[in-house]
Design a protein around this motif. Structure first.
Motif, PDB file in Angstrom:
ATOM      1  N   HIS A 294       0.815  -1.210   0.000  1.00 35.56           N
ATOM      2  CA  HIS A 294       0.000   0.000   0.000  1.00 35.56           C
ATOM      3  C   HIS A 294       0.855   1.269   0.000  1.00 35.56           C
ATOM      4  N   ASN A 295       2.179   1.122   0.054  1.00 35.78           N
ATOM      5  CA  ASN A 295       3.061   2.288   0.028  1.00 35.78           C
ATOM      6  C   ASN A 295       3.379   2.620  -1.423  1.00 35.78           C
ATOM      7  N   ASN A 296       2.561   3.480  -2.019  1.00 35.85           N
ATOM      8  CA  ASN A 296       2.719   3.824  -3.425  1.00 35.85           C
ATOM      9  C   ASN A 296       3.538   5.096  -3.642  1.00 35.85           C
ATOM     10  N   ASP A 297       4.449   5.359  -2.735  1.00 34.15           N
ATOM     11  CA  ASP A 297       5.391   6.460  -2.939  1.00 34.15           C
ATOM     12  C   ASP A 297       6.184   6.144  -4.206  1.00 34.15           C
ATOM     13  N   PRO A 298       6.289   7.090  -5.155  1.00 32.93           N
ATOM     14  CA  PRO A 298       7.000   6.806  -6.411  1.00 32.93           C
ATOM     15  C   PRO A 298       8.420   6.280  -6.216  1.00 32.93           C
ATOM     16  N   ASN A 299       9.089   6.696  -5.137  1.00 32.53           N
ATOM     17  CA  ASN A 299      10.446   6.208  -4.870  1.00 32.53           C
ATOM     18  C   ASN A 299      10.462   4.774  -4.361  1.00 32.53           C
ATOM     19  N   ASN A 300       9.304   4.236  -4.046  1.00 33.12           N
ATOM     20  CA  ASN A 300       9.208   2.869  -3.538  1.00 33.12           C
ATOM     21  C   ASN A 300       8.827   1.876  -4.629  1.00 33.12           C
ATOM     22  N   LEU A 301       8.447   2.358  -5.808  1.00 32.81           N
ATOM     23  CA  LEU A 301       7.921   1.499  -6.870  1.00 32.81           C
ATOM     24  C   LEU A 301       8.969   1.207  -7.927  1.00 32.81           C
ATOM     25  N   ILE A 302       8.989  -0.042  -8.376  1.00 34.45           N
ATOM     26  CA  ILE A 302       9.891  -0.437  -9.456  1.00 34.45           C
ATOM     27  C   ILE A 302       9.173  -1.480 -10.315  1.00 34.45           C
ATOM     28  N   GLY A 303       9.238  -1.320 -11.622  1.00 34.42           N
ATOM     29  CA  GLY A 303       8.598  -2.258 -12.546  1.00 34.42           C
ATOM     30  C   GLY A 303       9.593  -3.324 -12.966  1.00 34.42           C
ATOM     31  N   LEU A 304       9.382  -4.537 -12.540  1.00 33.44           N
ATOM     32  CA  LEU A 304      10.269  -5.652 -12.868  1.00 33.44           C
ATOM     33  C   LEU A 304       9.556  -6.635 -13.782  1.00 33.44           C
ATOM     34  N   CYS A 305      10.317  -7.332 -14.634  1.00 37.25           N
ATOM     35  CA  CYS A 305       9.697  -8.401 -15.419  1.00 37.25           C
ATOM     36  C   CYS A 305       9.223  -9.477 -14.442  1.00 37.25           C
ATOM     37  N   THR A 306       8.306 -10.285 -14.873  1.00 40.24           N
ATOM     38  CA  THR A 306       7.731 -11.313 -14.011  1.00 40.24           C
ATOM     39  C   THR A 306       8.807 -12.225 -13.432  1.00 40.24           C
ATOM     40  N   ASP A 307       9.788 -12.599 -14.257  1.00 41.25           N
ATOM     41  CA  ASP A 307      10.839 -13.502 -13.780  1.00 41.25           C
ATOM     42  C   ASP A 307      11.669 -12.864 -12.676  1.00 41.25           C
ATOM     43  N   CYS A 308      12.129 -11.628 -12.872  1.00 39.26           N
ATOM     44  CA  CYS A 308      12.935 -10.960 -11.853  1.00 39.26           C
ATOM     45  C   CYS A 308      12.127 -10.697 -10.585  1.00 39.26           C
ATOM     46  N   HIS A 309      10.864 -10.342 -10.746  1.00 35.11           N
ATOM     47  CA  HIS A 309      10.038 -10.053  -9.579  1.00 35.11           C
ATOM     48  C   HIS A 309       9.762 -11.304  -8.761  1.00 35.11           C
ATOM     49  N   GLN A 310       9.295 -12.352  -9.414  1.00 33.25           N
ATOM     50  CA  GLN A 310       8.914 -13.559  -8.679  1.00 33.25           C
ATOM     51  C   GLN A 310      10.115 -14.322  -8.137  1.00 33.25           C
ATOM     52  N   ASP A 311      11.158 -14.454  -8.933  1.00 31.47           N
ATOM     53  CA  ASP A 311      12.321 -15.225  -8.484  1.00 31.47           C
ATOM     54  C   ASP A 311      13.258 -14.376  -7.638  1.00 31.47           C
ATOM     55  N   GLY A 312      13.604 -13.205  -8.137  1.00 26.53           N
ATOM     56  CA  GLY A 312      14.598 -12.389  -7.461  1.00 26.53           C
ATOM     57  C   GLY A 312      14.105 -11.732  -6.200  1.00 26.53           C
ATOM     58  N   LYS A 313      12.875 -11.264  -6.198  1.00 24.28           N
ATOM     59  CA  LYS A 313      12.373 -10.496  -5.061  1.00 24.28           C
ATOM     60  C   LYS A 313      11.530 -11.313  -4.093  1.00 24.28           C
ATOM     61  N   HIS A 314      10.881 -12.356  -4.593  1.00 20.99           N
ATOM     62  CA  HIS A 314       9.974 -13.102  -3.726  1.00 20.99           C
ATOM     63  C   HIS A 314      10.309 -14.586  -3.624  1.00 20.99           C
ATOM     64  N   GLY A 315      11.317 -15.039  -4.358  1.00 22.84           N
ATOM     65  CA  GLY A 315      11.753 -16.428  -4.250  1.00 22.84           C
ATOM     66  C   GLY A 315      10.782 -17.448  -4.796  1.00 22.84           C
ATOM     67  N   ASN A 316       9.838 -17.019  -5.619  1.00 19.57           N
ATOM     68  CA  ASN A 316       8.878 -17.939  -6.236  1.00 19.57           C
ATOM     69  C   ASN A 316       9.412 -18.302  -7.615  1.00 19.57           C
ATOM     70  N   ARG A 317      10.187 -19.349  -7.715  1.00 25.67           N
ATOM     71  CA  ARG A 317      10.822 -19.683  -8.987  1.00 25.67           C
ATOM     72  C   ARG A 317       9.779 -20.052 -10.009  1.00 25.67           C
ATOM     73  N   ARG A 318       9.771 -19.322 -11.096  1.00 22.19           N
ATOM     74  CA  ARG A 318       8.879 -19.561 -12.208  1.00 22.19           C
ATOM     75  C   ARG A 318       9.707 -19.423 -13.468  1.00 22.19           C
ATOM     76  N   VAL A 319       9.693 -20.411 -14.301  1.00 21.23           N
ATOM     77  CA  VAL A 319      10.478 -20.358 -15.531  1.00 21.23           C
ATOM     78  C   VAL A 319       9.634 -19.751 -16.629  1.00 21.23           C
ATOM     79  N   SER A 320      10.155 -18.722 -17.251  1.00 18.88           N
ATOM     80  CA  SER A 320       9.457 -18.045 -18.328  1.00 18.88           C
ATOM     81  C   SER A 320       9.246 -18.982 -19.503  1.00 18.88           C
ATOM     82  N   LYS A 321       8.114 -18.832 -20.175  1.00 17.04           N
ATOM     83  CA  LYS A 321       7.846 -19.625 -21.376  1.00 17.04           C
ATOM     84  C   LYS A 321       8.797 -19.242 -22.493  1.00 17.04           C
ATOM     85  N   ARG A 322       9.322 -18.020 -22.440  1.00 20.77           N
ATOM     86  CA  ARG A 322      10.228 -17.544 -23.475  1.00 20.77           C
ATOM     87  C   ARG A 322      11.660 -18.040 -23.283  1.00 20.77           C
TER      88      ARG A 322
END
Length: 95
Positions: free
Chosen positions: A46-74
């Motif tokens: 809920h902290n939508n301060d612009p300095n707190n937001l970053i747009g990551l690809c699904t792979d980097c977000h899920q694996d790198g930031k949340h540890g949910n390994r998901r292999v991209s179809k690409r």
């Protein structure tokens, strides 16, 4: 009540050109990723301060930031390289 996550997405993209997007995690352009997910750097959704937001690809977000390994179809799994010793040829003699 408005969807806080949608408000964050709208805020993030309000001053960015999506056509020139490159993932800050891996550097891939928009047409090479499965999707773009908004990451809250402090992990408070809920902290939508612009300095707190970053747009990551699904792979980097899920694996790198949340540890949910998901292999991209690409992405294709790496294939092993030929590990046999090179043989000399007339064009490239071995030493």
């Amino acid at each position: 009540m408005a969807d806080q996550r949608q408000l964050g997405r709208d805020l993030y993209w309000s001053d960015r050109d999506g056509s020139s997007y490159r993932c800050p995690g891996c550097g891939r352009p928009r047409d090479a990723v499965d999707g773009i997910e908004l990451h809250h750097q402090d992990e408070r959704k809920h902290n939508n301060d612009p300095n707190n937001l970053i747009g990551l690809c699904t792979d980097c977000h899920q694996d790198g930031k949340h540890g949910n390994r998901r292999v991209s179809k690409r992405m294709q799994p790496p294939s092993p390289r030929d590990t046999s010793a090179p043989s000399p040829s007339p064009d490239a003699p071995g030493f």
